[in-house]
Design a protein around this motif. Structure first.
Motif: not given
Length: 416
Positions: A78-81, A83-85, A87-88, A96
């Motif tokens: 679940d690397w996309r989630r 990464a998004d967390e 960045k926030a 990355t």
């Protein structure tokens, strides 16, 4: 320190002793040279230590980031989630995905250990540590499915590979079959050769698009880690605290201090030890100043007694000899600064000259990590070194100046 006109005149005369006091001038010259060498050594060594740490940090953080979120089993699904967390979170500038796996590379019968790193194409081209570091080829040749990779210059040298060479990367964890696991060997063409300046990276790194790394390692849509960059590396633990609680069940967070703790701790200890040892040179120089001033006082005892009978005060005599000693120290500090600037500016030439004279390899990248001798001069640190040298010089003048001021003219001139 304000001096009267006659005090300035006498101090100037004592700074340039006559022929009869030539030996005193020689001792004072040695004192000046000692201060110069001490200041120059401290500035040069501390600048090199600062540069070494800064260069290492920039190169290591440039490739590994300030922290990494790494899956417990070596994979993040679940690397996309994540990464998004990341960045926030305030203070995080980038998150990355990366894949990094130690493998073996074969070319023309030569086998070398390598560290395969998969990165997104835009991350490869925009990475500050990699940007412009191609010595052959270009990172633009690396595209998903192109089966082209970039390899470090030292690895290329060890393999004997060049642009266009077809290397084989061996993945021992291949496809499982009823007869065992088949080792996976995939051929890639060298599209770029880079040199970032860190020996270990140039000796082992192979960079490829993250999609090709997933195919090579049979990882599907997973990655190995998410690299985190922040705007304040010194506050990395505080910045990453909110993310740590969110990913604790699937991954662990390792920051740059933990990844390179032994290296940076060794550098910190080395800086302190080097500063302490080299400061002894300044202490020795201060003793030289004490010696030269005591000799000057003994040589000028009669003159001092005459000055006292003419109305010179004890304070005036102390100011004269303190001025003489601190002037010698100030000249040494100035000369040391110039000498340090020369060594720092031409440090590579100096290293080459020492190596040529001794026949030894003075700067070995295998031992020093970096391929070139770095330097970073800190103005505040340089000012502190110069101020410390001047303080030692000033303290060294107090005893001889007090002895001169304590001269009893009656005792000296009794038999004149």
């Amino acid at each position: 320190m304000l001096l009267s006109r006659y005090e300035r005149m006498i101090a100037r005369r004592y700074l340039l002793p006559g022929r009869s006091e030539a030996f005193i001038a020689v001792v004072a010259g040695f004192s000046l040279v000692a201060v110069m060498l001490g200041v120059a050594a401290l500035i040069v060594v501390m600048s090199i230590m600062n540069g070494f740490r800064a260069e290492l940090f920039d190169k290591i953080a440039g490739l590994n980031g300030h922290a990494v979120v790494q899956g417990y089993n070596g994979q993040l699904r679940d690397w996309r989630r994540i990464a998004d967390e990341a960045k926030a979170i305030p203070g995080v500038t980038a998150a990355t995905p990366l894949i990094e796996q130690p493998l073996f590379t074969i070319y023309n019968g030569r086998t070398e250990f390598s560290l395969v790193r998969g990165m997104r194409v835009q991350d490869i081209q925009q990475n500050a540590t990699l940007k412009g570091k191609e010595i052959l080829g270009s990172f633009k040749n690396l595209k998903p499915g192109s089966e082209q990779v970039a390899i470090g210059s030292r690895l290329a040298e060890a393999l004997g590979a060049s642009i266009g060479s077809e290397i084989s990367i061996v993945n021992p964890l291949g496809v499982a079959t009823p007869f065992g696991t088949n080792i996976r060997i995939v051929k890639y063409r060298v599209g770029a050769i880079f040199e970032v300046g860190v020996y270990d990276y140039d000796k082992s790194y192979i960079i490829m698009p993250i999609e090709d790394a997933q195919t090579l390692l049979l990882m599907g849509d997973t990655v190995g880690m998410v690299r985190i960059d922040t705007n304040n590396p010194d506050q990395i633990q505080r910045i990453m605290a909110p993310l740590a609680s969110k990913v604790s069940n699937v991954a662990q967070i390792t920051d740059w201090r933990q990844m390179n703790s032994e290296l940076f701790e060794a550098l910190s200890v080395d800086r302190i030890v080097s500063f302490t040892i080299l400061s002894i040179i300044l202490v020795v120089a201060s003793f030289n100043i004490i010696s030269s001033l005591i000799m000057l006082v003994r040589a000028k005892t009669r003159d001092i007694a005459v000055l006292r009978t003419m109305g010179a005060t004890r304070g005036g005599l102390m100011r004269i000899f303190v001025t003489v000693g601190t002037t010698v120290g100030a000249l040494g500090v100035g000369a040391g600064g110039v000498l340090a600037f020369f060594f720092i500016t031409f440090r590579e030439q100096v290293v080459w000259a020492i190596g040529a004279a001794t026949g030894q390899k003075v700067w070995d990248p295998q031992m020093r990590f970096l391929t070139e001798l770095p330097a970073k001069t800190d103005p505040f640190q340089t000012f502190a070194i110069c101020a410390m040298a001047l303080l030692f010089t000033f303290l060294a003048t107090l005893y001889p100046a007090w002895k001169a001021a304590s001269t009893d003219p009656v005792q000296v001139l009794r038999y004149e």
